[in-house]
Design a protein around this motif. Structure first.
Motif, mmCIF file in Angstrom:
data_model
loop_
_atom_site.group_PDB
_atom_site.id
_atom_site.type_symbol
_atom_site.label_atom_id
_atom_site.label_comp_id
_atom_site.label_asym_id
_atom_site.label_seq_id
_atom_site.Cartn_x
_atom_site.Cartn_y
_atom_site.Cartn_z
ATOM 1 N N LYS A 70 5.816 2.874 -1.427
ATOM 2 C CA LYS A 70 6.549 3.995 -0.833
ATOM 3 C C LYS A 70 7.075 3.563 0.534
ATOM 4 O O LYS A 70 6.634 2.562 1.087
ATOM 5 C CB LYS A 70 5.636 5.216 -0.673
ATOM 6 N N TYR A 127 0.202 -1.700 -8.604
ATOM 7 C CA TYR A 127 0.615 -1.670 -7.195
ATOM 8 C C TYR A 127 2.126 -1.504 -7.056
ATOM 9 O O TYR A 127 2.615 -0.940 -6.074
ATOM 10 C CB TYR A 127 0.163 -2.946 -6.487
ATOM 11 N N SER A 132 0.868 -1.182 0.000
ATOM 12 C CA SER A 132 0.000 0.000 0.000
ATOM 13 C C SER A 132 0.904 1.231 0.000
ATOM 14 O O SER A 132 2.136 1.124 0.086
ATOM 15 C CB SER A 132 -0.918 -0.005 1.230
ATOM 16 N N GLU A 133 0.332 2.416 -0.070
ATOM 17 C CA GLU A 133 1.126 3.637 -0.072
ATOM 18 C C GLU A 133 1.686 3.949 1.314
ATOM 19 O O GLU A 133 2.695 4.637 1.442
ATOM 20 C CB GLU A 133 0.276 4.809 -0.563
ATOM 21 N N GLN A 134 1.062 3.413 2.373
ATOM 22 C CA GLN A 134 1.477 3.764 3.736
ATOM 23 C C GLN A 134 2.272 2.654 4.426
ATOM 24 O O GLN A 134 3.121 2.939 5.260
ATOM 25 C CB GLN A 134 0.235 4.102 4.581
ATOM 26 N N ILE A 185 3.054 2.115 -6.663
ATOM 27 C CA ILE A 185 2.612 2.926 -5.511
ATOM 28 C C ILE A 185 3.405 2.610 -4.249
ATOM 29 O O ILE A 185 3.126 3.183 -3.186
ATOM 30 C CB ILE A 185 1.113 2.715 -5.232
#
Length: 677
Positions: free
Chosen positions: A130, A125, A63-65, A128
């Motif tokens: 990070k 995915y 995920s991004e977080q 994205i």
């Protein structure tokens, strides 16, 4: 494979600890929120994978977080021992490194075809990923710490409690044997039914009902590919619109576009439902274009959704990998569709709507071709399929293939029989129509010829009679020229009279109105009379007419129609004289063998070409010879002769050589005297 040096964790772990770490990652992902991807090795269940991936397990969170990767590889030859609480160890690696996770996603993406949804979603995915949010990273650390503190003394293998209930040490083995015996009994029941019955719908419906009950499945279906030829639908009932479902084959064997077909729904609690269309036939045109259809379904309760009533979503695509695997006998086991189809949102929503949580698909192979699939469903919970369940489903699929083969043979034989019967009926009707037409034409022709001939006989009699009278007048009353004219008229009348008589005779014989006048007579006298009647004609043509009697005097008396026999000889001798040049010879031979009179007419004429022999006894046929125009004729003489011979149940044959001559041989058996003759 994963090779980044910045791994957060790397060591050998018991498989149970590895699984618990994976569960912690999944639990952590649930707290992240939306736009999070959770993948396990279950995603690879439906595609071909390299050997190194087959020994690998993983849990991937992207995920991004927050992103994390737990990957483990079994040692060569190691495996998990299911259902016994004893597990092998696994080389585990846990990382939060951005590059390592991106590299793993890249390698995972390449396992799927580039036009698949899975490939496209993994690519999205991958972009994205990070660095992890510090708060979420800390939250996972606390979650891991809490787990370690709550289970500080976990044992991989628990020791038996001295005060616990006594457990029979062979109980697992005994239970396994009992289950195996039950499976064998079930398989034997299905096999016996297949051997005793050729009713494919009954076999399929009974088999899936018994297997569903034995395995305690929520739902069991039979899926048939459209190209399969065997018809399994004997019933017809009310139909409802239905777009072909990809439920059983998932995205690998489905299509982007949906097409409307029809499924029949049984009123008897919908326990099993054969497919049928509005005209009692499957809509194979659409199905061949788009895939296939379900032919049978068995459900545990009516509360479970029937897959025959659902409309397919426009989110499926055919992938060759799974098709090829099924073609090679691959059995697809999906323990949890939520994990296996995590990247297929549209398909996953459809499976949720159809209440499919776990499934097991075994191919039904017919003559080395993929006929369909036998699909087991668990609807409300994940389910880990064991080897015995897989084996049973494969065995039942093999037996169904045998039943299909039997039905296909019977269907082919029935169709061939029907086609043959139809062809016989059509051919018989055609022959009957042709026979009736021929008989009608022959009757009309014979009646016409008979009528015309009778009408001609009266004036012809006057012509011949009056010309004969005038020819007897004294020479002084008629000039020589007038007498010549009268002679021509008389001869032409006689020729015409003979032709008309031949036509009448032939018409009467063909109409079946001619009866033989059987009597006893002398064969020698008949032969001599025939030769004597033509002696003058032969002399005028400068042809030597010979009678060769090779008959035993004791066999001279014969029973037949003397007049017709003499007519046969007269026709043959006339024909021989007609086509024999001057100074030639015509011989009539006669002998008797085994109550059969044999007449042979041999000439030294021009002969008959071999290709014209089949036309010799046809009506109104005149062979193209130099003598054709010298002697006029209708071509009825030999045709009438053949009819008269066959009327005596005899036969006639001819041998001929061009420029050498011909030999006609006639066999006439003695005839039985009629009572009262």
């Amino acid at each position: 494979m994963l090779s980044s040096p910045d791994l957060s964790f790397s060591r050998t772990l018991p498989i149970v600890v590895f699984n618990q770490l994976g569960e912690l990652l999944e639990q952590m992902a649930q707290t992240v929120g939306s736009a999070v991807l959770i993948l396990t090795e279950a995603t690879l269940a439906r595609i071909y994978i390299p050997v190194e991936w087959q020994r690998q397990r993983f849990t991937l969170v992207v995920s991004e977080q927050f992103s994390a990767l737990l990957v483990g590889t079994f040692e060569q030859g190691s495996r998990e021992i299911e259902g016994q609480g004893i597990y092998s160890e696994i080389n585990a690696q846990l990382t939060f490194n951005l590059e390592a996770i991106a590299s793993f996603v890249y390698e995972l993406k390449d396992l799927f075809e580039c036009d698949s949804y899975t490939h496209q979603n993994l690519e999205r995915y991958q972009q994205i990923i990070k660095p992890n949010d510090a708060t979420l990273q800390s939250q996972f650390t606390l979650l891991l710490l809490e787990y370690l503190l709550t289970q500080p003394n976990q044992e991989i293998i628990a020791s038996p409690s001295p005060i616990g209930p006594a457990v029979y040490i062979c109980q697992p083995v005994e239970d396994a044997l009992k289950k195996q015996i039950s499976q064998e009994r079930l398989l034997n029941q299905v096999t016996t039914q297949i051997r005793k019955s050729l009713d494919l719908p009954v076999i399929m419906a009974t088999a899936i009902t018994q297997v569903r009950e034995f395995l305690e499945l929520d739902r069991l279906v039979i899926y048939k590919f459209a190209a399969s030829q065997v018809n399994t639908q004997p019933y017809q009932s009310d139909t409802i619109p239905f777009n072909e479902t990809a439920l059983t084959t998932d995205m690998e064997l489905s299509v982007r576009e949906s097409t409307e077909i029809y499924f029949s729904i049984h009123e008897n609690n919908d326990r099993y439902s054969p497919f049928i269309s509005t005209n009692n036939q499957p809509l194979l045109g659409d199905c061949q274009k788009y895939g296939g259809y379900i032919v049978y379904e068995a459900r545990a309760t009516n509360a479970i959704t029937s897959v025959l009533n659902y409309t397919e979503k426009n989110c499926f695509i055919r992938t060759s990998q799974c098709w090829e695997k099924y073609q090679q006998g691959f059995t697809l086991a999906v323990d949890d569709v939520e994990k296996t189809y995590a990247l297929e949102e549209c398909l996953l929503n459809f499976l949720r709507e159809c209440q499919v949580r776990a499934k097991l698909a075994a191919p039904i192979m017919f003559e080395d071709k993929l006929w369909g699939l036998l699909i087991a469903h668990q609807c409300d919970r994940p389910y880990q399929w064991n080897d015995s369940e897989k084996s049973l489903l494969v065995a039942i699929a093999e037996q169904l293939a045998i039943a299909i083969h039997q039905a296909e043979l019977m269907q082919t034989l029935t169709q061939e029989k029907q086609n043959l019967e139809q062809r016989v009926i059509e051919r018989t009707m055609a022959l009957r129509d042709a026979l009736l037409a021929a008989e009608a034409a022959s009757r009309i022709r014979s009646e016409f010829l008979a009528t015309i001939s009778h009408e001609l006989l009266t004036p012809l009699t006057y012509v011949i009679g009056m010309s004969s009278t005038l020819l007897r007048w004294p020479l002084g009353e008629l000039s020589q020229r007038q007498r010549g004219y009268l002679q021509t008229i008389h001869d032409s009348g006689e020729h015409l009279l003979a032709m008309i008589n031949d036509i009448l005779d032939l018409s009467q014989i063909e109409a079946g109105k001619t009866a033989l006048n059987i009597s006893e007579f002398s064969l020698v006298n008949v032969a001599e009379n025939a030769v004597k009647s033509l002696q003058k004609k032969a002399t005028s043509e400068q042809i030597n007419l010979i009678l060769d009697l090779q008959i035993d005097p004791r066999c001279d008396r014969f029973t037949a129609d003397a007049k017709r026999v003499e007519q046969i000889l007269w026709n043959l001798l006339t024909n021989a004289i007609k086509f024999t040049p001057k100074s030639g010879s015509v011989t009539l031979r006669l002998w008797v063998e085994d109550n059969t009179a044999i007449f042979q007419v041999e000439d030294t004429g021009i002969g008959i070409p071999e290709e014209q022999l089949p036309l010799l006894f046809e009506k109104f046929q005149q062979l193209d010879t130099p003598y054709r125009r010298r002697y006029e004729g209708t071509g009825l003489g030999l045709a009438l002769t053949k009819q008269l011979v066959e009327l005596h149940r005899g036969r006639i044959e001819v041998e001929s050589a061009v420029s050498i001559g011909s030999i006609f041989t006639v066999w006439i058996p003695t005839q039985a005297m009629r009572v009262g003759s």
